[in-house]
Design an enzyme around this catalytic site. Structure first.
Site, mmCIF file in Angstrom:
data_model
loop_
_atom_site.group_PDB
_atom_site.id
_atom_site.type_symbol
_atom_site.label_atom_id
_atom_site.label_comp_id
_atom_site.label_asym_id
_atom_site.label_seq_id
_atom_site.Cartn_x
_atom_site.Cartn_y
_atom_site.Cartn_z
ATOM 1 N N TYR A 143 77.083 10.691 -22.408
ATOM 2 C CA TYR A 143 77.979 10.958 -21.287
ATOM 3 C C TYR A 143 79.066 9.895 -21.298
ATOM 4 O O TYR A 143 78.772 8.708 -21.435
ATOM 5 C CB TYR A 143 77.207 10.918 -19.970
ATOM 6 C CG TYR A 143 78.063 11.063 -18.730
ATOM 7 C CD1 TYR A 143 78.687 12.274 -18.424
ATOM 8 C CD2 TYR A 143 78.242 9.999 -17.857
ATOM 9 C CE1 TYR A 143 79.464 12.411 -17.280
ATOM 10 C CE2 TYR A 143 79.021 10.124 -16.698
ATOM 11 C CZ TYR A 143 79.628 11.334 -16.419
ATOM 12 O OH TYR A 143 80.391 11.461 -15.280
ATOM 13 N N ASP A 238 81.192 3.276 -26.299
ATOM 14 C CA ASP A 238 81.175 3.394 -24.846
ATOM 15 C C ASP A 238 80.002 2.549 -24.336
ATOM 16 O O ASP A 238 78.854 2.977 -24.370
ATOM 17 C CB ASP A 238 81.037 4.853 -24.418
ATOM 18 C CG ASP A 238 81.068 4.996 -22.894
ATOM 19 O OD1 ASP A 238 81.089 3.958 -22.191
ATOM 20 O OD2 ASP A 238 81.069 6.144 -22.413
ATOM 21 N N LYS A 266 80.251 -0.431 -14.918
ATOM 22 C CA LYS A 266 78.992 -0.792 -14.271
ATOM 23 C C LYS A 266 78.826 -2.302 -14.074
ATOM 24 O O LYS A 266 79.363 -2.839 -13.121
ATOM 25 C CB LYS A 266 77.833 -0.123 -15.006
ATOM 26 C CG LYS A 266 77.992 1.408 -14.942
ATOM 27 C CD LYS A 266 76.803 2.234 -15.314
ATOM 28 C CE LYS A 266 77.013 3.686 -14.922
ATOM 29 N NZ LYS A 266 77.376 4.603 -15.974
HETATM 30 C C1 LIG Z 1 78.478 5.713 -16.055
HETATM 31 C C2 LIG Z 1 79.077 5.968 -17.383
HETATM 32 C C3 LIG Z 1 80.409 6.393 -17.530
HETATM 33 C C4 LIG Z 1 81.274 6.780 -16.360
HETATM 34 O O1 LIG Z 1 81.533 5.702 -15.513
HETATM 35 P P1 LIG Z 1 81.982 6.010 -14.002
HETATM 36 O O2 LIG Z 1 82.272 4.662 -13.445
HETATM 37 O O3 LIG Z 1 80.824 6.714 -13.359
HETATM 38 O O4 LIG Z 1 83.189 6.878 -14.067
HETATM 39 C C5 LIG Z 1 80.928 6.496 -18.809
HETATM 40 N N1 LIG Z 1 80.183 6.219 -19.885
HETATM 41 C C6 LIG Z 1 78.901 5.820 -19.782
HETATM 42 C C7 LIG Z 1 78.132 5.495 -21.020
HETATM 43 C C8 LIG Z 1 78.295 5.700 -18.540
HETATM 44 O O5 LIG Z 1 77.001 5.343 -18.460
#
Ligand SMILES: *Cc1c(COP(=O)(O)O)cnc(C)c1O
Length: 427
Positions: A143, A238, A266
């Protein structure tokens, strides 16, 4: 009599679609109504009925040091007193950028955003602008936020064009994103042999944390690095979830890979809206105002959020923090799995730093189709039993779990004795 949680959920649903501002909060995967939280302290949270829980969600990852850490809160209060936003540069932003570049050496320059979604969307645009190519490659089960180009699932059969994974995403756009199986080197080879020179970027979670938790085969990441380099495509790690969560230098430091671009989120905001993307200087120099790729944000680099991030990262630099965190995370997950096995449940677990995976399945999965074979019904019963016993796990069998640096022996004991009781009740 219905609980205050239930009343709040009913009221919320009248004015907020599904009663929540992010879908997974709604408990749809496990049934029942979500808990509304009123406060948190360290590893614990309290809901609207004053029930206390040990928290293994940690706001889905950001709270590396638990709830309302006194140092972070004091810094945030002091920053708020000086003003909430200026829409002009502050020294704090440079301090955070310098710290990120120091901790994650593949990042030579960095741009701050307010969410992980913005960071990944912007990294994709930058990769396309830098390479002059259009195609993007992602992996099933990873994701990367809710940007159009990344809300894409595999078409029928390997190496076909991606299809929208959400209403409202144009098929033409989704077709620019190719979706491969995680950890599948043969598929990668086939794709790059066929059209490697049309690919702008490959984006990957170096440790997948949005299909529960899936570890990369070490050869998968190094092969990915080699192929992208050979074909002039950018490699985007990511690390919105894994950055400062699995190790101080992110997953890239554990696997010894230097990506071209990295996205962070995060933990770098410590619970405030803050994220970032960064990497090679020559690539980052393509961003506005120095280059032609546009990217912006009214609240980007917000001083209060940056302050929360800076104090969170400084606390993370305490010596031995990730070793202790890793030990605690393994003790929790292996303890739960052992309690389950004694009652005859097939369970497998993995853990890195303060992140863990827990599966109702004999062996650890290595891709999404294997993840999907885990026993969802058993997870549901386990989840609700643990919730009742005051242990708050992610409300879905397909989410990773999180342990903070302030979870201690008391939380471990309480969790393992709850697990023993719950497994005996549901076996
Ligand atoms: C949480 C997450 C996102 C999206 O971040 P948001 O702050 O919720 O938009 C993108 N990539 C990864 C791997 C994530 O865990």
């Amino acid at each position: 009599m219905s609980s205050r949680n239930d009343q709040l959920f009913e009221r919320a649903q009248k004015r907020i679609p599904g009663g929540v501002n992010s879908p997974v909060r709604a408990f749809r995967a496990v049934g029942g109504s979500p808990r509304f939280f009123v406060r948190g302290a360290g590893p614990r949270v309290w809901d609207a009925d004053e029930k206390e829980y040990v928290d293994y969600v940690c706001s889905w990852g950001p709270l590396l040091h638990g709830h309302a850490h006194p140092d972070v809160i004091a810094a945030v209060k002091a920053a708020a007193d000086r003003g909430l936003s200026f829409g002009a540069p502050t020294e704090l932003e440079t301090e955070l950028a310098e710290l990120i570049c120091q901790l994650v050496p593949s990042i030579e320059q960095v741009r701050l955003t307010s969410s992980g979604t913005e960071a990944t969307m912007s990294a994709i645009r930058l990769a396309r602008g830098f390479t002059g190519r259009t195609a993007i490659v992602k992996f099933e089960g990873c994701y990367h936020g809710h940007g159009d180009a990344l809300l894409v699932k595999a078409g029928s059969g390997a190496l076909t064009f991606g299809q929208p994974d959400s209403g409202g995403v144009p098929a033409e756009l989704a077709a620019q994103t190719l979706v491969l199986e995680y950890n599948n080197i043969a598929q990668l080879d086939a794709l790059f042999a066929q059209q490697g020179d049309t690919i702008a970027a490959v984006i990957v979670e170096p440790v997948a944390g949005n299909m529960n938790m899936v570890l990369p085969r070490p050869a998968f990441l190094s092969h990915l690095r080699q192929l992208t380099q050979a074909h002039g495509a950018l490699l985007i790690f990511d690390e919105v979830m894994t950055g400062f969560r699995v190790a101080l230098g992110g997953a890239q430091s554990l696997y010894g890979i230097r990506p071209d671009l990295t996205t962070l989120g995060k933990v770098i905001g410590g619970g405030m809206p803050l994220a970032a993307f960064g990497g090679r200087r020559d690539v980052m120099q393509h961003l506005a105002p120095v280059g032609p790729v546009y990217q912006a944000g009214t609240l980007s680099g917000n001083p209060v959020a940056v302050t929360a991030g800076l104090s969170t990262l400084r606390l993370a630099m305490a010596s031995g923090l990730y070793e202790r965190l890793g030990d605690m995370t393994r003790a929790v997950t292996e303890g739960i799995a052992e309690a389950g096995r004694q009652r005859g449940f097939a369970l497998s677990t993995c853990a890195l730093g303060g992140m863990f995976g827990l599966y109702f399945r004999e062996t650890l999965p290595s891709n999404l189709s294997e993840v999907m074979t885990a026993d969802k019904e058993r997870f549901k019963r386990f989840f609700h039993g643990m919730l009742e016993a005051g242990i708050y796990l992610a409300p879905s069998a397909f989410e990773a779990g999180f342990v903070s640096s302030v979870h201690g022996p008391a939380e471990l004991d309480r969790t393992l004795s709850a697990a023993e009781t719950v497994f005996s009740q549901i076996s």
